[in-house]
Write a protein that holds these residues in place. Structure first.
Motif, PDB file in Angstrom:
ATOM      1  N   VAL A 129       0.885  -1.164   0.000  1.00 21.54           N
ATOM      2  CA  VAL A 129       0.000   0.000   0.000  1.00 21.54           C
ATOM      3  C   VAL A 129       0.925   1.216   0.000  1.00 21.54           C
ATOM      4  O   VAL A 129       1.894   1.274   0.766  1.00 21.54           O
ATOM      5  CB  VAL A 129      -0.992   0.006   1.176  1.00 21.54           C
ATOM      6  N   VAL A 130       0.656   2.147  -0.896  1.00 19.57           N
ATOM      7  CA  VAL A 130       1.572   3.266  -1.137  1.00 19.57           C
ATOM      8  C   VAL A 130       0.935   4.554  -0.628  1.00 19.57           C
ATOM      9  O   VAL A 130      -0.081   4.999  -1.165  1.00 19.57           O
ATOM     10  CB  VAL A 130       1.876   3.400  -2.646  1.00 19.57           C
ATOM     11  N   GLN A 131       1.500   5.127   0.437  1.00 21.83           N
ATOM     12  CA  GLN A 131       0.948   6.373   0.981  1.00 21.83           C
ATOM     13  C   GLN A 131       1.694   7.556   0.374  1.00 21.83           C
ATOM     14  O   GLN A 131       2.930   7.605   0.419  1.00 21.83           O
ATOM     15  CB  GLN A 131       1.082   6.367   2.510  1.00 21.83           C
ATOM     16  N   LEU A 132       0.944   8.489  -0.204  1.00 17.86           N
ATOM     17  CA  LEU A 132       1.546   9.663  -0.847  1.00 17.86           C
ATOM     18  C   LEU A 132       1.567  10.820   0.152  1.00 17.86           C
ATOM     19  O   LEU A 132       0.504  11.291   0.585  1.00 17.86           O
ATOM     20  CB  LEU A 132       0.736  10.071  -2.089  1.00 17.86           C
ATOM     21  N   ASN A 133       2.753  11.258   0.531  1.00 13.42           N
ATOM     22  CA  ASN A 133       2.885  12.341   1.504  1.00 13.42           C
ATOM     23  C   ASN A 133       2.726  13.680   0.773  1.00 13.42           C
ATOM     24  O   ASN A 133       3.686  14.237   0.255  1.00 13.42           O
ATOM     25  CB  ASN A 133       4.234  12.267   2.219  1.00 13.42           C
ATOM     26  N   ASP A 134       1.506  14.154   0.727  1.00 14.82           N
ATOM     27  CA  ASP A 134       1.092  15.309  -0.062  1.00 14.82           C
ATOM     28  C   ASP A 134       1.181  14.989  -1.563  1.00 14.82           C
ATOM     29  O   ASP A 134       1.310  13.822  -1.947  1.00 14.82           O
ATOM     30  CB  ASP A 134       1.898  16.562   0.305  1.00 14.82           C
ATOM     31  N   THR A 135       1.098  16.005  -2.407  1.00 14.03           N
ATOM     32  CA  THR A 135       1.088  15.733  -3.854  1.00 14.03           C
ATOM     33  C   THR A 135       2.494  15.604  -4.437  1.00 14.03           C
ATOM     34  O   THR A 135       2.628  15.338  -5.628  1.00 14.03           O
ATOM     35  CB  THR A 135       0.351  16.845  -4.626  1.00 14.03           C
TER      36      THR A 135
END
Ligand code: GPW
Length: 838
Positions: free
Chosen positions: A330-336
């Motif tokens: 699962v890939v969490q994007l830290n802001d854009t």
């Protein structure tokens, strides 16, 4: 590269001197590393040699856990969180690793028996400043919590050669100096060139038909850059889990410019190499703002592509079919900043791994999750289409295709609403065309979260309102948290020991257990100890300030601290207006009875942010006058501590009496400094913004100094038409403050120096300083009153700490695990796997 099975190596026992934790063993290992790794002997060793020897000694102890962890994760193909972030503001590693290994005291004794001082060696570490502020530090706290909770995780980012600049103050102005954090070497990382990957940039695309008659696209890049991973172990607190922070450096591929090389264009080839290396050269020093620079977009695709390719490699190595990518990661994007992952994962699956669109889209959405960290319009990333196309031609095509399908969905849900289509499109077509990265992230993710309750609510009502109406089920809140290991155990050992002596040490892993402190709030002996500890820490900071700034500070004064990035919305200049108000009162009546205060500031301004730099200059100018005015008689002191960093923050939080969290309501997404101060027993003066709202709910309104307009009141006032001049003319003290600055009193008679700042306040005041001024002053007057009742203040301080349990990053991570990641812990046993199985 293939791994070669080698049973002889597997049968090797790791030598005791590399794992042992006794003082004797640590001493032996330390001297051994000094000799064999650092190549020095005590007579000629520098302090840095000793630091390096100690770092290697500690790293050896980490390696045992790191390898065990990797073996178990690989064998079980464990589900893994991949945290993608352009910033990781880790802070110094040595002390934190000693705490998490549980060997702080043994190591202190070992080095002291060798005639060295541990604090001295800790001071030696150049911290990796690979972040600007809150966003990067949050990523670091989350890595600590994931390891502590035994959650398999990888942090992915960029190994910037130059991190956030060092700040000097000259003549009151900020001066930026390049941060050469690598110049003495980095003992915490291991390069993994065998896992290099290649990233394409520029060029054009071509359509073709493959051997199955399918329509395909080929991307012929202008440039290819090599990414080399550098891994740092992230050890959990008193667990055997050591996860990995994997940072990418950009290099030129050896083969790429052989054409130029062979044709004799040596300098051309070297030039190409330099261009490639630029990608990981320097961290963009902007916080909460985006500039739309080509190199920045190149950095984003660089680390995102490297990381996704690395995940795909891991998927294959663990024999997981690519169709199950989203089950493995699962890939969490830290802001854009990593939002290009939406298009890049699609491209990798479709173009490089032959997958069909629908399946690729389903995997992409199921894998990605997006965290938003800001409500500021200027921080929402947008890339001019022309720039985007010239760097990422294939991604632009994919984004157009995603947009087509997405807008069809919107039409189906909201028929006939063309205005909505325009607002929601991934492409802004109102003027010059832009790609909207937040929209891309929303569409490509299965989860969208804000970082505090108020922030998430404002996202839903305002900034991402259309997306909330479209996908209400995607939205959720994850209030930020901070790690109590670094920000209490390591940085505040005195308070840590006092607390643990009363309630045990379970709170270090279960911060809610601090609640047990409430039982001691009426115990006079405990309160006395609490107060003496705060006082001792303040004395330490006094000594530091004396040495650094040459200012003598009264340790009994209120230590009133604002430490954070400089930004107009954070309103350091509102704090300045308060200082001048008190100064004016003293000038008008030199014998006035004022509770002594020391105003302490720390923080950097983005190099191109003129107004923020002018505010720094103003604070230093006020300091010069106030600290040297005989009328003030040491009742007020103003201190600007230069070069604020994680290392420095650890020194500052424990010494604070009062924490300034005074952003205009509706602007600070969460804040995390607010949590670190309160956890260390400071009381907060703050607006109802970000996580302040939740901190106040937890500690109780009676233990929190709240003031100012609420977010809805801010909107209403702006809608009515805000006129700052009215406040100036009707508020006598405010007018006197502004006039005092305008008169040149703080600028040697120069009436022009601060004019841009004053003009901006008098005529626009975008962040409503004047509207909140009186409420702030009244609230500060109340702070001064309450501080005089030392018993009451101490009680409030204890209750703040006792009730901060919610704000551990462990709680945040548990919430992410349950609501977004669907992941369980994987405990690591030591020893079962390095030795070969018979
Ligand atoms: F603009 N934050 C930050 F949202 O430190 F990207 N830098 C940034 O560039 C952004 C946000 C961005 C901060 C927020 O300002 C702060 O309120 C929040 O506590 C922190 O991110 C962590 O969520």
């Amino acid at each position: 590269m293939q791994t070669v099975p080698n049973h002889q190596v597997e049968n090797l026992q790791i030598e005791d001197d590399r794992t042992g934790l006794s003082v004797e063993c640590l001493k032996r290992a330390f001297l051994d590393n000094l000799f064999y790794v650092q190549g020095k002997f005590p007579k000629i060793a520098t302090k840095n040699d000793y630091y390096m020897a100690l770092a290697y000694t500690v790293r050896d102890r980490l390696l045992q856990r790191w390898i065990n962890t990797a073996v178990i994760y690989t064998e079980r193909a464990s589900r893994t969180v991949s945290y993608l972030s352009a910033e990781f503001l880790m802070g110094p590693h040595l002390g934190n690793n000693l705490v998490n290994l549980g060997i702080y005291d043994q190591v202190k004794q070992a080095v002291s028996e060798l005639g060295l001082d541990l604090e001295d060696l800790l001071e030696q570490e150049e911290e990796p400043g690979l972040g600007n502020g809150g966003l990067g530090r949050l990523a670091a706290c989350y890595l600590d919590s994931m390891a502590t909770l035994e959650i398999p995780s990888l942090g992915y980012g960029i190994r910037y050669e130059f991190g956030i600049f060092d700040q000097d103050i000259r003549d009151g102005w900020q001066v930026e100096i390049t941060d050469k954090w690598l110049h003495c070497g980095n003992p915490w990382e291991i390069a993994r060139p065998e896992w290099e990957v290649y990233v394409k940039l520029g060029g054009h695309t071509e359509a073709y038909t493959d051997e199955h008659g399918r329509y395909r696209v080929r991307w012929i890049p202008y440039q290819v850059v090599k990414g080399v991973p550098h891994d740092t172990p992230i050890l959990g607190y008193k667990t055997n889990t050591a996860n990995t922070l994997r940072l990418w450096t950009a290099e030129a591929p050896e083969s790429f410019d052989f054409g130029a090389f062979n044709s004799g264009d040596y300098l051309g080839a070297v030039q190409a190499k330099m261009v490639s290396e630029n990608l990981s050269k320097v961290l963009y020093p902007n916080d909460d703002s985006s500039q739309g620079k080509r190199l920045r977009l190149a950095q984003q695709i660089f680390f995102v592509s490297c990381s996704l390719q690395d995940m795909i490699r891991i998927v294959f190595r663990q024999n997981v079919p690519l169709e199950k990518f989203h089950e493995k990661f699962v890939v969490q994007l830290n802001d854009t900043h990593p939002a290009i992952a939406v298009a890049e994962l699609m491209r990798l699956l479709i173009d490089e791994h032959d997958m069909g669109w629908d399946q690729a889209w389903s995997i992409t959405q199921k894998s990605l999750a997006y965290t938003n960290h800001t409500l500021l319009p200027e921080a929402l990333e947008r890339w001019p289409i022309s720039l985007f196309r010239s760097l990422l031609p294939r991604h632009l095509e994919i984004i157009y295709e995603i947009n087509y399908h997405f807008l069809e969905e919107v039409k189906a849900k909201f028929p006939g609403d063309s205005d909505r289509l325009r607002r929601m499109s991934l492409i802004d077509e109102s003027g010059e065309k832009y790609v909207r990265m937040a929209h891309l992230a929303c569409v490509g993710s299965h989860s969208i979260n804000g970082v505090a309750a108020l922030h998430t609510k404002l996202l839903q009502q305002d900034v991402l309102r259309d997306f909330y109406q479209m996908y209400p089920e995607k939205f959720n809140n994850k209030t930020n948290g901070v790690t109590p290991r670094r920000f209490m155990v390591l940085s505040n050992p005195r308070l840590t020991n006092l607390i643990s002596s009363k309630i045990g040490d379970s709170w270090i892993k279960h911060l809610k257990d601090l609640k047990k402190l409430e039982a001691f709030v009426d115990d006079p002996e405990f309160c006395h100890q609490w107060r003496s500890i705060k006082s001792a820490i303040k004395h330490d900071l006094v000594a530091y300030i004396q040495k650094q700034n040459g200012i003598s500070v009264n340790p009994d004064s209120i230590f009133d601290i604002q430490a954070k990035r400089f930004h107009e919305y954070k309103r350091q200049h509102l704090n300045a207006l308060h200082i001048i108000t008190l100064y004016n009162r003293i000038k008008a009546n030199p014998d006035i009875d004022i509770t002594p205060r020391t105003f302490i500031f720390g923080g950097k301004a983005a190099p191109g942010y003129y107004m923020a730099k002018l505010i720094i200059k103003l604070l230093n100018s006020i300091a010069d006058v106030v600290n040297n005015d005989p009328d003030v008689r040491d009742r007020l002191k103003v201190v600007f501590l230069k070069d604020y960093s994680v290392k420095f923050a650890q020194r500052v939080y424990p010494a604070a009496d009062l924490s300034e969290q005074i952003s205009m309501a509706g602007k600070e997404a969460s804040g995390t400094g607010n949590m670190k101060f309160a956890l260390n027993g400071a009381l907060t003066i703050g607006t109802l913004d970000g996580a302040n709202v939740e901190i106040r709910d937890e500690v109780g309104a009676e233990n929190f100094f709240i003031f100012g307009l609420t977010a809805p009141e801010v909107y209403a006032l702006k809608a009515r038409g805000y006129r700052p001049l009215d406040y100036y003319h009707s508020n006598r003290e405010l007018k006197a403050v502004i006039d005092r600055i305008a008169s040149g009193h703080f600028s040697h008679g120069d009436t022009q120096l601060f004019k841009p700042l004053l003009d901006s306040l008098l005529h626009r005041d975008e962040y409503l300083l004047f509207a909140d001024y009186q409420a702030y002053i009244d609230c500060q007057d109340n702070v001064s009153q309450v501080y005089r009742d030392r018993d009451r203040w101490t009680r409030m301080s204890i209750l703040n700490v006792a009730r901060m349990g919610k704000f551990s990053s462990d709680r945040s991570i548990r919430d992410y695990c349950q609501d977004i990641w669907n992941i369980q812990s994987v405990p690591i046993e030591l020893g079962e796997c390095i030795q070969a199985k018979e």
